[in-house]
Design a protein around this motif. Sequence first.
Motif, PDB file in Angstrom:
ATOM      1  N   LEU A   1     -31.286  -9.388  12.090  1.00 16.34           N
ATOM      2  CA  LEU A   1     -31.820  -8.664  13.242  1.00 16.34           C
ATOM      3  C   LEU A   1     -31.719  -9.516  14.506  1.00 16.34           C
ATOM      4  CD1 LEU A   1     -34.629  -6.142  13.273  1.00 16.34           C
ATOM      5  CD2 LEU A   1     -34.540  -7.801  15.126  1.00 16.34           C
ATOM      6  N   LEU A   2     -31.941 -10.816  14.381  1.00 15.28           N
ATOM      7  CA  LEU A   2     -31.773 -11.700  15.534  1.00 15.28           C
ATOM      8  C   LEU A   2     -30.330 -11.643  16.040  1.00 15.28           C
ATOM      9  CD1 LEU A   2     -33.785 -14.870  14.382  1.00 15.28           C
ATOM     10  CD2 LEU A   2     -34.521 -13.082  15.975  1.00 15.28           C
ATOM     11  N   ASP A   3     -29.382 -11.613  15.112  1.00 14.43           N
ATOM     12  CA  ASP A   3     -27.974 -11.509  15.502  1.00 14.43           C
ATOM     13  C   ASP A   3     -27.673 -10.139  16.093  1.00 14.43           C
ATOM     14  OD1 ASP A   3     -25.271 -13.003  15.251  1.00 14.43           O
ATOM     15  OD2 ASP A   3     -24.823 -10.999  14.463  1.00 14.43           O
ATOM     16  N   SER A   4     -28.351  -9.107  15.622  1.00 13.36           N
ATOM     17  CA  SER A   4     -28.165  -7.763  16.172  1.00 13.36           C
ATOM     18  C   SER A   4     -28.568  -7.711  17.635  1.00 13.36           C
ATOM     19  CB  SER A   4     -28.977  -6.743  15.367  1.00 13.36           C
ATOM     20  OG  SER A   4     -28.526  -6.656  14.036  1.00 13.36           O
ATOM     21  N   VAL A   5     -29.598  -8.463  17.994  1.00 10.81           N
ATOM     22  CA  VAL A   5     -30.007  -8.544  19.401  1.00 10.81           C
ATOM     23  C   VAL A   5     -28.873  -9.105  20.247  1.00 10.81           C
ATOM     24  CG1 VAL A   5     -31.616  -9.647  21.009  1.00 10.81           C
ATOM     25  CG2 VAL A   5     -32.452  -8.728  18.844  1.00 10.81           C
TER      26      VAL A   5
ATOM     27  N   LEU B   1     -37.526 -11.557  25.566  1.00 12.18           N
ATOM     28  CA  LEU B   1     -36.549 -12.555  25.149  1.00 12.18           C
ATOM     29  C   LEU B   1     -36.719 -13.818  25.983  1.00 12.18           C
ATOM     30  CD1 LEU B   1     -33.407 -10.219  25.093  1.00 12.18           C
ATOM     31  CD2 LEU B   1     -34.846 -10.820  23.143  1.00 12.18           C
ATOM     32  N   VAL B   2     -36.287 -14.930  25.428  1.00  7.59           N
ATOM     33  CA  VAL B   2     -36.289 -16.184  26.165  1.00  7.59           C
ATOM     34  C   VAL B   2     -34.866 -16.449  26.657  1.00  7.59           C
ATOM     35  CG1 VAL B   2     -35.888 -17.623  24.119  1.00  7.59           C
ATOM     36  CG2 VAL B   2     -37.017 -18.595  26.121  1.00  7.59           C
ATOM     37  N   SER B   3     -34.752 -16.927  27.901  1.00  6.78           N
ATOM     38  CA  SER B   3     -33.452 -17.162  28.532  1.00  6.78           C
ATOM     39  C   SER B   3     -33.273 -18.652  28.810  1.00  6.78           C
ATOM     40  CB  SER B   3     -33.347 -16.364  29.834  1.00  6.78           C
ATOM     41  OG  SER B   3     -32.183 -16.715  30.551  1.00  6.78           O
TER      42      SER B   3
ATOM     43  N   LEU C   1     -27.475  -4.276  26.894  1.00  4.76           N
ATOM     44  CA  LEU C   1     -27.382  -2.823  26.709  1.00  4.76           C
ATOM     45  C   LEU C   1     -28.720  -2.237  26.276  1.00  4.76           C
ATOM     46  CD1 LEU C   1     -23.973  -2.663  24.793  1.00  4.76           C
ATOM     47  CD2 LEU C   1     -24.372  -2.128  27.212  1.00  4.76           C
ATOM     48  N   GLU C   2     -29.546  -3.049  25.627  1.00  3.59           N
ATOM     49  CA  GLU C   2     -30.877  -2.643  25.160  1.00  3.59           C
ATOM     50  C   GLU C   2     -30.830  -1.436  24.219  1.00  3.59           C
ATOM     51  OE1 GLU C   2     -33.269  -2.205  28.743  1.00  3.59           O
ATOM     52  OE2 GLU C   2     -33.957  -4.268  28.524  1.00  3.59           O
ATOM     53  N   THR C   3     -29.787  -1.344  23.412  1.00  8.08           N
ATOM     54  CA  THR C   3     -29.702  -0.289  22.405  1.00  8.08           C
ATOM     55  C   THR C   3     -30.835  -0.462  21.395  1.00  8.08           C
ATOM     56  OG1 THR C   3     -27.289  -0.337  22.619  1.00  8.08           O
ATOM     57  CG2 THR C   3     -28.210   0.780  20.682  1.00  8.08           C
ATOM     58  N   PRO C   4     -31.592   0.588  21.087  1.00  7.62           N
ATOM     59  CA  PRO C   4     -32.689   0.464  20.122  1.00  7.62           C
ATOM     60  C   PRO C   4     -32.182   0.030  18.745  1.00  7.62           C
ATOM     61  CG  PRO C   4     -32.906   2.485  21.387  1.00  7.62           C
ATOM     62  CD  PRO C   4     -31.555   1.925  21.718  1.00  7.62           C
ATOM     63  N   ILE C   5     -32.904  -0.922  18.136  1.00  5.53           N
ATOM     64  CA  ILE C   5     -32.502  -1.520  16.865  1.00  5.53           C
ATOM     65  C   ILE C   5     -33.531  -1.188  15.787  1.00  5.53           C
ATOM     66  CG2 ILE C   5     -31.999  -3.676  15.647  1.00  5.53           C
ATOM     67  CD1 ILE C   5     -31.297  -4.897  18.387  1.00  5.53           C
ATOM     68  N   LEU C   6     -33.043  -0.712  14.635  1.00  6.98           N
ATOM     69  CA  LEU C   6     -33.892  -0.481  13.469  1.00  6.98           C
ATOM     70  C   LEU C   6     -33.475  -1.471  12.389  1.00  6.98           C
ATOM     71  CD1 LEU C   6     -36.008   1.314  11.959  1.00  6.98           C
ATOM     72  CD2 LEU C   6     -34.061   2.657  11.140  1.00  6.98           C
ATOM     73  N   GLY C   7     -34.447  -2.191  11.836  1.00  6.99           N
ATOM     74  CA  GLY C   7     -34.144  -3.192  10.827  1.00  6.99           C
ATOM     75  C   GLY C   7     -34.328  -2.679   9.408  1.00  6.99           C
TER      76      GLY C   7
ATOM     77  N   ASN D   1     -21.462 -19.789  23.974  1.00 12.44           N
ATOM     78  CA  ASN D   1     -20.482 -18.794  24.421  1.00 12.44           C
ATOM     79  C   ASN D   1     -21.073 -17.792  25.410  1.00 12.44           C
ATOM     80  OD1 ASN D   1     -18.332 -19.804  22.784  1.00 12.44           O
ATOM     81  ND2 ASN D   1     -19.244 -18.778  21.019  1.00 12.44           N
ATOM     82  N   GLY D   2     -22.017 -18.253  26.206  1.00 11.75           N
ATOM     83  CA  GLY D   2     -22.615 -17.397  27.219  1.00 11.75           C
ATOM     84  C   GLY D   2     -23.756 -16.529  26.723  1.00 11.75           C
ATOM     85  N   LEU D   3     -24.020 -16.535  25.411  1.00 12.19           N
ATOM     86  CA  LEU D   3     -25.158 -15.785  24.866  1.00 12.19           C
ATOM     87  C   LEU D   3     -26.405 -16.659  25.007  1.00 12.19           C
ATOM     88  CD1 LEU D   3     -23.568 -14.232  21.655  1.00 12.19           C
ATOM     89  CD2 LEU D   3     -24.143 -13.055  23.788  1.00 12.19           C
ATOM     90  N   ASN D   4     -26.923 -16.721  26.225  1.00 15.97           N
ATOM     91  CA  ASN D   4     -27.984 -17.674  26.551  1.00 15.97           C
ATOM     92  C   ASN D   4     -29.373 -17.066  26.446  1.00 15.97           C
ATOM     93  OD1 ASN D   4     -27.545 -15.995  28.779  1.00 15.97           O
ATOM     94  ND2 ASN D   4     -28.328 -17.527  30.206  1.00 15.97           N
ATOM     95  N   PHE D   5     -29.583 -16.213  25.446  1.00 20.45           N
ATOM     96  CA  PHE D   5     -30.889 -15.588  25.266  1.00 20.45           C
ATOM     97  C   PHE D   5     -31.213 -15.518  23.777  1.00 20.45           C
ATOM     98  CE2 PHE D   5     -27.655 -12.289  25.454  1.00 20.45           C
ATOM     99  CZ  PHE D   5     -27.914 -11.536  24.321  1.00 20.45           C
ATOM    100  N   GLY D   6     -32.491 -15.398  23.473  1.00 18.82           N
ATOM    101  CA  GLY D   6     -32.908 -15.308  22.084  1.00 18.82           C
ATOM    102  C   GLY D   6     -34.208 -14.543  21.954  1.00 18.82           C
ATOM    103  N   LEU D   7     -34.398 -13.920  20.804  1.00 21.59           N
ATOM    104  CA  LEU D   7     -35.611 -13.141  20.554  1.00 21.59           C
ATOM    105  C   LEU D   7     -36.766 -14.030  20.099  1.00 21.59           C
ATOM    106  CD1 LEU D   7     -37.099 -10.424  20.234  1.00 21.59           C
ATOM    107  CD2 LEU D   7     -36.066 -10.226  17.956  1.00 21.59           C
ATOM    108  N   ASN D   8     -36.472 -15.072  19.357  1.00 25.96           N
ATOM    109  CA  ASN D   8     -37.532 -15.904  18.788  1.00 25.96           C
ATOM    110  C   ASN D   8     -37.895 -17.116  19.630  1.00 25.96           C
ATOM    111  OD1 ASN D   8     -38.254 -14.411  16.598  1.00 25.96           O
ATOM    112  ND2 ASN D   8     -37.381 -15.775  15.063  1.00 25.96           N
ATOM    113  N   GLU D   9     -36.929 -18.028  19.794  1.00 22.88           N
ATOM    114  CA  GLU D   9     -37.290 -19.275  20.448  1.00 22.88           C
ATOM    115  C   GLU D   9     -36.084 -20.086  20.900  1.00 22.88           C
ATOM    116  OE1 GLU D   9     -36.169 -19.847  16.606  1.00 22.88           O
ATOM    117  OE2 GLU D   9     -38.335 -19.502  16.629  1.00 22.88           O
ATOM    118  N   PHE D  10     -36.371 -20.976  21.855  1.00 18.58           N
ATOM    119  CA  PHE D  10     -35.479 -22.079  22.203  1.00 18.58           C
ATOM    120  C   PHE D  10     -36.067 -23.341  21.590  1.00 18.58           C
ATOM    121  CE2 PHE D  10     -35.011 -25.845  24.862  1.00 18.58           C
ATOM    122  CZ  PHE D  10     -33.630 -25.999  24.887  1.00 18.58           C
ATOM    123  N   THR D  11     -35.211 -24.159  20.975  1.00 21.17           N
ATOM    124  CA  THR D  11     -35.674 -25.388  20.337  1.00 21.17           C
ATOM    125  C   THR D  11     -34.763 -26.544  20.716  1.00 21.17           C
ATOM    126  OG1 THR D  11     -36.440 -24.119  18.428  1.00 21.17           O
ATOM    127  CG2 THR D  11     -36.246 -26.488  18.145  1.00 21.17           C
ATOM    128  N   ILE D  12     -35.375 -27.688  20.965  1.00 22.94           N
ATOM    129  CA  ILE D  12     -34.630 -28.937  21.101  1.00 22.94           C
ATOM    130  C   ILE D  12     -35.125 -29.879  20.023  1.00 22.94           C
ATOM    131  CG2 ILE D  12     -36.209 -29.922  22.827  1.00 22.94           C
ATOM    132  CD1 ILE D  12     -33.549 -31.056  24.098  1.00 22.94           C
TER     133      ILE D  12
END
Length: 291
Positions: A76-80, A128-130, A86-92, A139-150
């Motif tokens: 589901l994270l990859d589906s985001v 989402l976190v940017s 586009l914000e297409t609704p996602i069903l898991g 590859n320019g996909l600079n956002f995530g649903l869960n988290e940014f981690t270092i």
Amino acid sequence: MKIALHGLSLKQEFLQDIKALFRALEEKNFEIHVTQPFDRLLRMQGNTGLTYQLIDSNNKMASMDFLISIGGDGTLLDSVCQVGALETPILGLNTGRLGFLATVTTDTIKEAVNHLSSGNFQIEERSLVSLDCDRKLFNGLNFGLNEFTIHKRDTSSMITVHTYVDGKYLNSYWADGLIVATPTGSTGYSLSCGGPLLSPKAKNLVITPVSPHNLNVRPIVVSDDSEICIEIEGRADKYLVSLDSRSTSVSPELRFKIKKETFSAKLVKLPNYDFFDTLRQKLHWGLDMRN
């Protein structure tokens, strides 16, 4: 209506469930499309007899009414990422393990499709976190649903993460790493590192240290209007940064800015879904092995 199917793995034991999903969608006159990764998985199963169209461009994804994520929470994270702005609704549809985000079980496939067809569902917007950095990452996909981690890479030495919130110095974390989590991500890596649980509708971000050297350092909750800036200091030449399940190594001179993304992830929630019910079930709250 047009519907997209996406998956990253497909075990033989779930092939009958996928066929049941196709039958249910066809009965409701959905036009079925699949992503390239899921098309490869279906082809590996041999002659499945399934009929669908291939999504081979972002323009085709833009015309989809829904996307069904087939797998676990990682899928589901990859589906985001597949959907993006586009914000297409996602069903898991959960064919994985935990199912915190992918909440539809394989034994309720037909019921779920009926709800989609009749419009008997709600859309839950998840922030989402940017990530903004000195060079292009992921590859320019600079956002995530869960988290940014270092995180430190391949050395036992801890790192120092200098952290600022809206230009104000917060702390220098002596730790194995640092997490900036969304409310959705508060039930993930941040939780395992001692972070608090947030309701999905909370307007906050959580800053959680990973194995901090100072035991009095604790996670902190800040407004999701905040801009969090991070600088790294340590003995190693490379460190790991990640957005959800995507990770890459970086050099210490890079600076990072983290804030809430301008668009959101829209998750389809069917009738009788409740976040707090999911918490109790998945985290086994209220269960006592003595009973």
